[in-house]
Design a protein around this motif. Structure first.
Motif, PDB file in Angstrom:
ATOM      1  N   ARG A  49     -27.489  34.797  57.502  1.00  0.00           N
ATOM      2  CA  ARG A  49     -28.021  33.879  57.124  1.00  0.00           C
ATOM      3  C   ARG A  49     -26.958  32.750  58.027  1.00  0.00           C
ATOM      4  NH1 ARG A  49     -31.695  34.314  53.080  1.00  0.00           N
ATOM      5  NH2 ARG A  49     -31.432  36.219  51.956  1.00  0.00           N
ATOM      6  N   ILE A  50     -28.002  31.831  58.560  1.00  0.00           N
ATOM      7  CA  ILE A  50     -27.353  30.646  59.169  1.00  0.00           C
ATOM      8  C   ILE A  50     -27.417  29.345  58.424  1.00  0.00           C
ATOM      9  CG2 ILE A  50     -27.459  31.715  61.512  1.00  0.00           C
ATOM     10  CD1 ILE A  50     -29.888  29.888  62.240  1.00  0.00           C
ATOM     11  N   PRO A  51     -26.475  28.588  58.362  1.00  0.00           N
ATOM     12  CA  PRO A  51     -26.683  27.240  57.481  1.00  0.00           C
ATOM     13  C   PRO A  51     -27.368  26.355  58.425  1.00  0.00           C
ATOM     14  CG  PRO A  51     -24.511  27.514  58.845  1.00  0.00           C
ATOM     15  CD  PRO A  51     -24.974  28.544  58.758  1.00  0.00           C
ATOM     16  N   PHE A  52     -28.257  25.830  57.509  1.00  0.00           N
ATOM     17  CA  PHE A  52     -29.175  24.489  58.492  1.00  0.00           C
ATOM     18  C   PHE A  52     -28.803  23.205  57.829  1.00  0.00           C
ATOM     19  CE2 PHE A  52     -31.934  23.156  54.920  1.00  0.00           C
ATOM     20  CZ  PHE A  52     -31.962  24.429  54.181  1.00  0.00           C
ATOM     21  N   SER A  53     -29.177  22.093  58.394  1.00  0.00           N
ATOM     22  CA  SER A  53     -28.846  21.011  58.238  1.00  0.00           C
ATOM     23  C   SER A  53     -29.357  20.496  56.880  1.00  0.00           C
ATOM     24  CB  SER A  53     -29.253  19.869  59.508  1.00  0.00           C
ATOM     25  OG  SER A  53     -28.993  18.628  59.070  1.00  0.00           O
ATOM     26  N   LEU A  54     -28.699  19.875  56.058  1.00  0.00           N
ATOM     27  CA  LEU A  54     -29.251  19.489  54.756  1.00  0.00           C
ATOM     28  C   LEU A  54     -30.028  18.253  55.142  1.00  0.00           C
ATOM     29  CD1 LEU A  54     -29.603  19.573  51.703  1.00  0.00           C
ATOM     30  CD2 LEU A  54     -27.384  18.411  51.473  1.00  0.00           C
ATOM     31  N   GLN A  55     -29.206  17.328  55.972  1.00  0.00           N
ATOM     32  CA  GLN A  55     -29.938  16.082  56.409  1.00  0.00           C
ATOM     33  C   GLN A  55     -31.414  16.406  57.111  1.00  0.00           C
ATOM     34  OE1 GLN A  55     -28.345  13.265  55.953  1.00  0.00           O
ATOM     35  NE2 GLN A  55     -30.095  11.952  56.502  1.00  0.00           N
ATOM     36  N   PHE A  56     -31.551  17.437  57.786  1.00  0.00           N
ATOM     37  CA  PHE A  56     -32.845  17.691  58.120  1.00  0.00           C
ATOM     38  C   PHE A  56     -33.933  18.109  57.005  1.00  0.00           C
ATOM     39  CE2 PHE A  56     -36.034  20.846  59.641  1.00  0.00           C
ATOM     40  CZ  PHE A  56     -36.601  20.322  60.717  1.00  0.00           C
ATOM     41  N   PHE A  57     -33.536  18.837  56.084  1.00  0.00           N
ATOM     42  CA  PHE A  57     -34.229  19.020  54.757  1.00  0.00           C
ATOM     43  C   PHE A  57     -34.573  17.965  54.276  1.00  0.00           C
ATOM     44  CE2 PHE A  57     -34.454  20.043  50.416  1.00  0.00           C
ATOM     45  CZ  PHE A  57     -35.549  20.996  50.457  1.00  0.00           C
ATOM     46  N   LEU A  58     -33.772  16.917  53.954  1.00  0.00           N
ATOM     47  CA  LEU A  58     -34.062  15.530  53.245  1.00  0.00           C
ATOM     48  C   LEU A  58     -35.116  14.783  54.021  1.00  0.00           C
ATOM     49  CD1 LEU A  58     -30.597  14.562  51.951  1.00  0.00           C
ATOM     50  CD2 LEU A  58     -32.419  15.298  50.605  1.00  0.00           C
ATOM     51  N   ILE A  59     -34.923  14.689  55.412  1.00  0.00           N
ATOM     52  CA  ILE A  59     -35.836  13.888  56.124  1.00  0.00           C
ATOM     53  C   ILE A  59     -37.277  14.710  56.031  1.00  0.00           C
ATOM     54  CG2 ILE A  59     -36.515  13.361  58.503  1.00  0.00           C
ATOM     55  CD1 ILE A  59     -34.263  11.700  57.674  1.00  0.00           C
ATOM     56  N   ALA A  60     -37.461  15.834  56.103  1.00  0.00           N
ATOM     57  CA  ALA A  60     -38.708  16.567  56.094  1.00  0.00           C
ATOM     58  C   ALA A  60     -39.394  16.356  54.621  1.00  0.00           C
ATOM     59  CB  ALA A  60     -38.323  18.083  56.218  1.00  0.00           C
ATOM     60  N   VAL A  61     -38.415  16.422  53.659  1.00  0.00           N
ATOM     61  CA  VAL A  61     -38.995  16.173  52.226  1.00  0.00           C
ATOM     62  C   VAL A  61     -39.542  14.663  52.188  1.00  0.00           C
ATOM     63  CG1 VAL A  61     -38.233  15.953  49.790  1.00  0.00           C
ATOM     64  CG2 VAL A  61     -37.508  18.060  51.041  1.00  0.00           C
ATOM     65  N   ILE A  62     -38.985  13.612  52.676  1.00  0.00           N
ATOM     66  CA  ILE A  62     -39.005  12.423  52.678  1.00  0.00           C
ATOM     67  C   ILE A  62     -40.528  12.235  53.419  1.00  0.00           C
ATOM     68  CG2 ILE A  62     -38.626  10.084  53.334  1.00  0.00           C
ATOM     69  CD1 ILE A  62     -35.626  10.705  52.899  1.00  0.00           C
ATOM     70  N   PHE A  63     -40.583  13.017  54.620  1.00  0.00           N
ATOM     71  CA  PHE A  63     -41.979  12.801  55.312  1.00  0.00           C
ATOM     72  C   PHE A  63     -42.943  13.090  54.607  1.00  0.00           C
ATOM     73  CE2 PHE A  63     -44.770  14.913  58.243  1.00  0.00           C
ATOM     74  CZ  PHE A  63     -45.142  13.993  59.003  1.00  0.00           C
ATOM     75  N   LEU A  64     -42.689  14.356  54.030  1.00  0.00           N
ATOM     76  CA  LEU A  64     -43.733  15.010  53.169  1.00  0.00           C
ATOM     77  C   LEU A  64     -44.248  13.942  52.063  1.00  0.00           C
ATOM     78  CD1 LEU A  64     -42.780  19.005  52.791  1.00  0.00           C
ATOM     79  CD2 LEU A  64     -44.882  17.638  54.263  1.00  0.00           C
ATOM     80  N   ILE A  65     -43.288  13.428  51.252  1.00  0.00           N
ATOM     81  CA  ILE A  65     -43.677  12.496  50.390  1.00  0.00           C
ATOM     82  C   ILE A  65     -44.438  11.374  50.973  1.00  0.00           C
ATOM     83  CG2 ILE A  65     -42.855  10.790  48.668  1.00  0.00           C
ATOM     84  CD1 ILE A  65     -40.451  13.043  48.119  1.00  0.00           C
ATOM     85  N   PHE A  66     -44.055  10.745  52.004  1.00  0.00           N
ATOM     86  CA  PHE A  66     -44.786   9.474  52.417  1.00  0.00           C
ATOM     87  C   PHE A  66     -46.125   9.947  53.115  1.00  0.00           C
ATOM     88  CE2 PHE A  66     -40.558   7.586  51.820  1.00  0.00           C
ATOM     89  CZ  PHE A  66     -40.915   6.451  51.323  1.00  0.00           C
ATOM     90  N   ASP A  67     -45.981  11.114  53.708  1.00  0.00           N
ATOM     91  CA  ASP A  67     -47.415  11.559  54.265  1.00  0.00           C
ATOM     92  C   ASP A  67     -48.395  11.596  53.212  1.00  0.00           C
ATOM     93  OD1 ASP A  67     -48.642  12.451  56.679  1.00  0.00           O
ATOM     94  OD2 ASP A  67     -48.468  14.680  55.891  1.00  0.00           O
ATOM     95  N   VAL A  68     -48.018  12.281  52.113  1.00  0.00           N
ATOM     96  CA  VAL A  68     -48.853  12.351  51.102  1.00  0.00           C
ATOM     97  C   VAL A  68     -49.458  11.097  50.505  1.00  0.00           C
ATOM     98  CG1 VAL A  68     -49.393  13.311  48.590  1.00  0.00           C
ATOM     99  CG2 VAL A  68     -48.242  14.787  50.454  1.00  0.00           C
ATOM    100  N   GLU A  69     -48.475  10.218  50.315  1.00  0.00           N
ATOM    101  CA  GLU A  69     -48.760   8.823  49.967  1.00  0.00           C
ATOM    102  C   GLU A  69     -49.844   8.200  50.806  1.00  0.00           C
ATOM    103  OE1 GLU A  69     -44.874   7.368  49.198  1.00  0.00           O
ATOM    104  OE2 GLU A  69     -45.055   8.244  47.088  1.00  0.00           O
ATOM    105  N   ILE A  70     -49.491   8.458  52.064  1.00  0.00           N
ATOM    106  CA  ILE A  70     -50.587   7.946  53.210  1.00  0.00           C
ATOM    107  C   ILE A  70     -51.955   8.534  52.918  1.00  0.00           C
ATOM    108  CG2 ILE A  70     -50.873   7.607  55.546  1.00  0.00           C
ATOM    109  CD1 ILE A  70     -48.834   5.889  54.451  1.00  0.00           C
ATOM    110  N   THR A  71     -51.956   9.838  52.639  1.00  0.00           N
ATOM    111  CA  THR A  71     -53.317  10.215  52.366  1.00  0.00           C
ATOM    112  C   THR A  71     -54.292   9.656  51.088  1.00  0.00           C
ATOM    113  OG1 THR A  71     -52.370  12.236  51.191  1.00  0.00           O
ATOM    114  CG2 THR A  71     -52.814  12.469  53.849  1.00  0.00           C
TER     115      THR A  71
END
Length: 116
Positions: A49-71
């Motif tokens: 198990r390698i640690p991944f960036s929490l910042q990358f995860f937050l950016i991905a979640v924000i992108f998904l939220i705004f992407d759904v709202e654009i649709t």
């Protein structure tokens, strides 16, 4: 009457197939080598198990939220012809203001800053 017997027969056949599939798919033994992580035949030197960036995860979640709202905004273009102009402008501007408010909140919280 025929429908009840047909549905009963379908239920019995599907139940028998599920039971047979469960019995056939059971593994008879568990091997330590098969359950361990495989790394080219060698024992792993570090954790799998390698640690991944929490910042990358937050950016991905924000992108998904705004992407759904654009649709959700795209069907508004089609409904523009069938609705009243004033109600269309009120609904669209309210939705866009809510989107911009969420974006402003994320920006002020620092969730959009990549570098620390």
């Amino acid at each position: 009457m025929v429908l009840v017997s047909l549905s009963t027969m379908i239920f019995l056949i599907s139940t028998i197939m599920i039971i047979l599939a469960t019995l056939i798919s059971k593994k008879t033994f568990s091997d330590r080598e098969k359950s361990s992580p495989f790394e080219c035949g060698f024992d792993p030197k570090s954790s799998a198990r390698i640690p991944f960036s929490l910042q990358f995860f937050l950016i991905a979640v924000i992108f998904l939220i705004f992407d759904v709202e654009i649709t959700l905004l795209l069907p508004l273009i089609v409904t523009m012809k069938t609705t009243n102009t004033l109600s269309f402008l009120i609904i669209t501007s309210t939705f866009i203001i809510i989107l911009l408010g969420g974006l402003y909140h994320e920006w002020k919280q620092g969730a959009l800053n990549w570098a620390y």
